[in-house]
Design a protein around this motif. Sequence first.
Motif, PDB file in Angstrom:
ATOM      1  N   HIS A 126       0.825  -1.205   0.000  1.00 29.63           N
ATOM      2  CA  HIS A 126       0.000   0.000   0.000  1.00 29.63           C
ATOM      3  C   HIS A 126       0.865   1.263   0.000  1.00 29.63           C
ATOM      4  O   HIS A 126       2.072   1.195   0.074  1.00 29.63           O
ATOM      5  N   ARG A 127       0.215   2.400  -0.100  1.00 30.53           N
ATOM      6  CA  ARG A 127       0.851   3.715  -0.189  1.00 30.53           C
ATOM      7  C   ARG A 127       1.875   3.767  -1.326  1.00 30.53           C
ATOM      8  O   ARG A 127       3.075   3.940  -1.127  1.00 30.53           O
ATOM      9  N   PRO A 128       1.421   3.588  -2.547  1.00 30.46           N
ATOM     10  CA  PRO A 128       2.336   3.542  -3.697  1.00 30.46           C
ATOM     11  C   PRO A 128       3.002   4.890  -3.961  1.00 30.46           C
ATOM     12  O   PRO A 128       2.429   5.943  -3.680  1.00 30.46           O
ATOM     13  N   LYS A 129       4.194   4.818  -4.540  1.00 30.64           N
ATOM     14  CA  LYS A 129       4.908   6.043  -4.902  1.00 30.64           C
ATOM     15  C   LYS A 129       5.227   6.028  -6.403  1.00 30.64           C
ATOM     16  O   LYS A 129       4.432   6.476  -7.208  1.00 30.64           O
ATOM     17  N   ILE A 130       6.360   5.467  -6.804  1.00 32.06           N
ATOM     18  CA  ILE A 130       6.795   5.545  -8.209  1.00 32.06           C
ATOM     19  C   ILE A 130       6.437   4.265  -8.963  1.00 32.06           C
ATOM     20  O   ILE A 130       5.489   4.219  -9.741  1.00 32.06           O
ATOM     21  N   ASP A 131       7.196   3.204  -8.720  1.00 28.97           N
ATOM     22  CA  ASP A 131       7.011   1.933  -9.436  1.00 28.97           C
ATOM     23  C   ASP A 131       5.584   1.392  -9.304  1.00 28.97           C
ATOM     24  O   ASP A 131       5.035   0.819 -10.246  1.00 28.97           O
ATOM     25  N   ARG A 132       4.999   1.564  -8.125  1.00 25.94           N
ATOM     26  CA  ARG A 132       3.680   0.961  -7.872  1.00 25.94           C
ATOM     27  C   ARG A 132       2.530   1.760  -8.481  1.00 25.94           C
ATOM     28  O   ARG A 132       1.373   1.355  -8.378  1.00 25.94           O
ATOM     29  N   ILE A 133       2.853   2.875  -9.114  1.00 26.74           N
ATOM     30  CA  ILE A 133       1.892   3.575  -9.968  1.00 26.74           C
ATOM     31  C   ILE A 133       2.280   3.375 -11.433  1.00 26.74           C
ATOM     32  O   ILE A 133       1.428   3.144 -12.293  1.00 26.74           O
ATOM     33  N   ALA A 134       3.576   3.433 -11.718  1.00 31.87           N
ATOM     34  CA  ALA A 134       4.051   3.267 -13.100  1.00 31.87           C
ATOM     35  C   ALA A 134       3.681   1.892 -13.658  1.00 31.87           C
ATOM     36  O   ALA A 134       3.265   1.777 -14.820  1.00 31.87           O
ATOM     37  N   CYS A 135       3.833   0.847 -12.851  1.00 34.49           N
ATOM     38  CA  CYS A 135       3.536  -0.503 -13.342  1.00 34.49           C
ATOM     39  C   CYS A 135       2.045  -0.694 -13.642  1.00 34.49           C
ATOM     40  O   CYS A 135       1.695  -1.218 -14.710  1.00 34.49           O
ATOM     41  N   PRO A 136       1.145  -0.288 -12.743  1.00 30.28           N
ATOM     42  CA  PRO A 136      -0.272  -0.371 -13.101  1.00 30.28           C
ATOM     43  C   PRO A 136      -0.629   0.455 -14.337  1.00 30.28           C
ATOM     44  O   PRO A 136      -1.465   0.027 -15.147  1.00 30.28           O
ATOM     45  N   ASP A 236      -6.691   7.269  -0.122  1.00 38.32           N
ATOM     46  CA  ASP A 236      -7.120   6.043  -0.775  1.00 38.32           C
ATOM     47  C   ASP A 236      -6.173   5.710  -1.917  1.00 38.32           C
ATOM     48  O   ASP A 236      -6.001   6.503  -2.852  1.00 38.32           O
ATOM     49  N   ASP A 237      -5.555   4.536  -1.859  1.00 42.66           N
ATOM     50  CA  ASP A 237      -4.560   4.155  -2.866  1.00 42.66           C
ATOM     51  C   ASP A 237      -5.156   4.069  -4.265  1.00 42.66           C
ATOM     52  O   ASP A 237      -4.484   4.388  -5.248  1.00 42.66           O
ATOM     53  N   LEU A 238      -6.393   3.610  -4.373  1.00 44.34           N
ATOM     54  CA  LEU A 238      -7.003   3.476  -5.699  1.00 44.34           C
ATOM     55  C   LEU A 238      -7.324   4.832  -6.304  1.00 44.34           C
ATOM     56  O   LEU A 238      -7.187   5.022  -7.528  1.00 44.34           O
ATOM     57  N   ARG A 239      -7.730   5.787  -5.486  1.00 45.66           N
ATOM     58  CA  ARG A 239      -7.935   7.143  -5.999  1.00 45.66           C
ATOM     59  C   ARG A 239      -6.609   7.757  -6.426  1.00 45.66           C
ATOM     60  O   ARG A 239      -6.525   8.464  -7.431  1.00 45.66           O
ATOM     61  N   GLN A 240      -5.566   7.460  -5.666  1.00 48.58           N
ATOM     62  CA  GLN A 240      -4.236   7.945  -6.048  1.00 48.58           C
ATOM     63  C   GLN A 240      -3.809   7.325  -7.365  1.00 48.58           C
ATOM     64  O   GLN A 240      -3.213   8.000  -8.221  1.00 48.58           O
ATOM     65  N   LEU A 241      -4.090   6.047  -7.557  1.00 50.23           N
ATOM     66  CA  LEU A 241      -3.746   5.389  -8.813  1.00 50.23           C
ATOM     67  C   LEU A 241      -4.463   6.053  -9.979  1.00 50.23           C
ATOM     68  O   LEU A 241      -3.846   6.311 -11.025  1.00 50.23           O
ATOM     69  N   GLU A 242      -5.744   6.343  -9.822  1.00 48.24           N
ATOM     70  CA  GLU A 242      -6.488   6.973 -10.911  1.00 48.24           C
ATOM     71  C   GLU A 242      -5.894   8.338 -11.249  1.00 48.24           C
ATOM     72  O   GLU A 242      -5.776   8.702 -12.420  1.00 48.24           O
ATOM     73  N   ALA A 243      -5.518   9.099 -10.235  1.00 43.12           N
ATOM     74  CA  ALA A 243      -4.882  10.391 -10.486  1.00 43.12           C
ATOM     75  C   ALA A 243      -3.510  10.206 -11.139  1.00 43.12           C
ATOM     76  O   ALA A 243      -3.122  10.965 -12.040  1.00 43.12           O
ATOM     77  N   GLY A 244      -2.781   9.192 -10.702  1.00 39.82           N
ATOM     78  CA  GLY A 244      -1.457   8.940 -11.255  1.00 39.82           C
ATOM     79  C   GLY A 244      -1.491   8.489 -12.704  1.00 39.82           C
ATOM     80  O   GLY A 244      -0.514   8.690 -13.441  1.00 39.82           O
TER      81      GLY A 244
END
Length: 272
Positions: A126-136, A236-244
């Motif tokens: 949880h709490r993604p930063k670089i790789d964990r947003i770039a990969c998705p 929320d990690d999923l909201r962060q992913l959508e923004a990322g």
Amino acid sequence: MPSLNSISVSQLARLVGTPDAPAILDVRIDEDFIEDPAFIPSSFRYPFQSVEDLAGRLQGRRVVVACWKGLKLSEGVAAVLRSNGIEAEFLEGGCTGWRDAGQPMVPEARVPGRNSEGQTVWVTRHRPKIDRIACPWLIRRFVDPTARFLFVSPAQVAAVADRFGATPFDVEDAFWSHRGDRCSFDTMLEEFQLQTEPLLRLATIVRAADTNRHDLAPEAAGLLAASLGLSRMYKDDLRQLEAGMGLYDAFYRWARDASDEGHDWPTVSRKG
């Protein structure tokens, strides 16, 4: 002469990887797929005989249909979809034309199994930063647009992967993770055979930001700053992913279309 309802390989290649990419429907028969078991990036297979079952799922979407050589199957399926009110074209030359043009193909053997809804499922810390947003972002834009991502505490990644049939990534001892001085994004580019010039350019920035080696790419500092800002904006990690996703869309378009462009305040001429 191009058909009225066709799209060329070069035209489709400009759309793949962008938010406006069409749904790409692969209707190759099994014998043809076995001969070359790899996908046009972001495409999904479906039997041509049952394509009308997809009408509800594809309503409101632009669709490109690809078969082996871009002949009867894809043209027929596109016509069936259009008769159901769906904007559908077929790919000129089909999957063979795409491959022969030197465009990337994602090997089936590297795509994880799918759940009952046809989605690949991935799990990471949880709490993604670089790789964990770039990969998705890479997975959704180039491998599986419907992919589902689970963010859990680091200690539970392996157990969640086991219990929920998910594929772990960007964690120690996982297949989809760092290798040497390369990060998880690099691993995915290699394994999915997506090592195009724009994605490799983006990978250098991701690696530089993710491993604190900003000397590799001056853009890394900006990616890090934006990523940390997003992590503070969203609990929320999923909201962060959508923004990322939008952040990486922008970096990808820069890497593909604008990496040699600069910007400066224009000189203002003054008349005496």
